[in-house]
Enzyme design. Sequence first.
Site, PDB file in Angstrom:
ATOM      1  N   ASP A 182       0.831  -1.193   0.000  1.00  0.00           N
ATOM      2  CA  ASP A 182       0.000   0.000   0.000  1.00  0.00           C
ATOM      3  C   ASP A 182       0.876   1.257   0.000  1.00  0.00           C
ATOM      4  OD1 ASP A 182      -2.453   1.581   0.556  1.00  0.00           O
ATOM      5  OD2 ASP A 182      -1.537   1.836   2.532  1.00  0.00           O
ATOM      6  N   GLU A 238       1.776  -0.613  -5.148  1.00  0.00           N
ATOM      7  CA  GLU A 238       0.583   0.210  -5.367  1.00  0.00           C
ATOM      8  C   GLU A 238       1.073   1.598  -5.797  1.00  0.00           C
ATOM      9  OE1 GLU A 238      -1.866   3.260  -4.677  1.00  0.00           O
ATOM     10  OE2 GLU A 238      -1.406   2.640  -2.623  1.00  0.00           O
ATOM     11  N   ASP A 245     -10.890   1.130  -3.025  1.00  0.00           N
ATOM     12  CA  ASP A 245     -11.094   2.566  -2.850  1.00  0.00           C
ATOM     13  C   ASP A 245     -11.958   3.187  -3.939  1.00  0.00           C
ATOM     14  OD1 ASP A 245      -9.732   3.015  -0.460  1.00  0.00           O
ATOM     15  OD2 ASP A 245      -7.792   3.222  -1.459  1.00  0.00           O
TER      16      ASP A 245
END
Length: 536
Positions: free
Chosen positions: A311, A358, A411
């Site tokens: 992330d 990411e 998201d």
Amino acid sequence: MRVVPEFRGEIGAPFPADFRAAGVLLHLTSLPSRFGIGDLGPPAFAWIDRLAEAKQSWWQILPLSAPGYGNSPFEPLSTFSLNSALVSPERLVEEELLQADDLRDGSVSAESVDYDRVRPFKERLLDLAWDRFRQGSREDLRPVFETYCHEHAEWLDDYALFCVLKRKHGDAPFLDWPAELRRREDAAMHYAGRELGAALDRLRFEQFLLDRQARALKAHARQRGVRLIGDLPFFVSLDSSDVWARPELFLLDRECRPRFLSGVPPDYFSSSGQLWGTPVYDWNAHRQSGYDWWIRRLRWLLSYVDLIRLDHFRAFAAAWHVPAGAATAERGEWLPGPGAHFFSAARQALGGLPLVAEDLGLLTQDVYELRDEFDLPGMRVLQFAFDSDENNPFLPDNYVANTVVYTGTHDNDTTRGWFESLTAEQQENVFSHLGAAVKDGGNVAWELIRLAATSRAALAIVPLQDVLNLPSSARMNVPGSTAGNWRWRATEQMLCDPALSELRALTEETGRAASAAPSKGHLGATEPPASPPAGR
């Protein structure tokens, strides 16, 4: 059927040449079950079986750690803990630590997770299991439990004491605890450990049971030829055992309050940026320890998954530091992260880098260079592709093979919801890429799935919500919002939807179908070496 090269998690790129595979994004909590939340038990095993039947060789989940504020799995109470709400009641019955009657009051048929109802029920079951274990049930597990506690004492002891003290102080943040406990003074810590000993063992036992269930799930996935992708939050919560136990690893003042907060400046998710409110790292301290804490994070997660999505990868190059007290993330400064030095150390310690970067958001050239130096696959999201720019990196024509493509992520809105929210002009731009048939009533979500599957990306991952063409009500998270997130659940009927058969056909058609499951469940993925106890 074409047999694709096998994933092995070797040093360098985790995807070999000519590798093509497909998978589904669905968090554990979103699985159907009779207990109000998906967990590590039979529903997850059945879902793996369905993935195998649909020729999907990857299942991507969200972080597994105990969530903090707002039930967000990206703000864990400890980066090393497993979420107690994920414990499987059925597995505890099978382990002879519970009886079937103990589960009678836990049936919840809800379309979203009611955390206020689920948590007390799961905690009660874990209390019962602990009481029976203490009273002599499953004596054969006692040496296994003791070994687990010894091997994980580095983080487990701090986590257990943090949780028990937090409960004792009315769930107050540790910054509001008495100074001697906030500062971890020796006398106060010794007294707390002696006074709360039984409660600490109860927390250790909970993590032991969760560890057993998570490892069993990974073993079943391997047996069925399905690999697991985990998610590692870059930051941890300010009110966490990590910050309380290791304040020297973060940029804090003398009272353990953050000097800077994490976030990102304004981007396509938020016009005022995102102020996450978590503390940022003191990378000098991490570098001096050989990144021990970070490497242990990776090794811990690799116990339960085969590949890790990193992330907020851009923060390894530089992170947005917002001054403490700021109301939004609009004002801040980019400050350097650990860069290549960290990944070199991690590769040496782990024997490879089974990681996905990411690489979304506002990126600079140094982020791409860091990703490519270590051959890490990046991410491409098709919902970001249609802005009339032929050089848009999210357009499939601009992909490199070492890429994971998504229609959307946790998201994003669902693809159906995203499309319905576009202006007429923006929808026309999407139609220009997808063709007239879609404009005449076709399924936009499915056309994006087809676009992902036919792309040159090594791995195509699709949220289950898009496979089922669900509206915005099925969205998992709205960045920048704290209300109503992380609650969506699938129903059993959804998991039997004909769309999964259609996904199988498309996966086979595009050469992404999983080959037959290897014997003895061996997939060749790197198994992390045992972690020796590390000193402070």
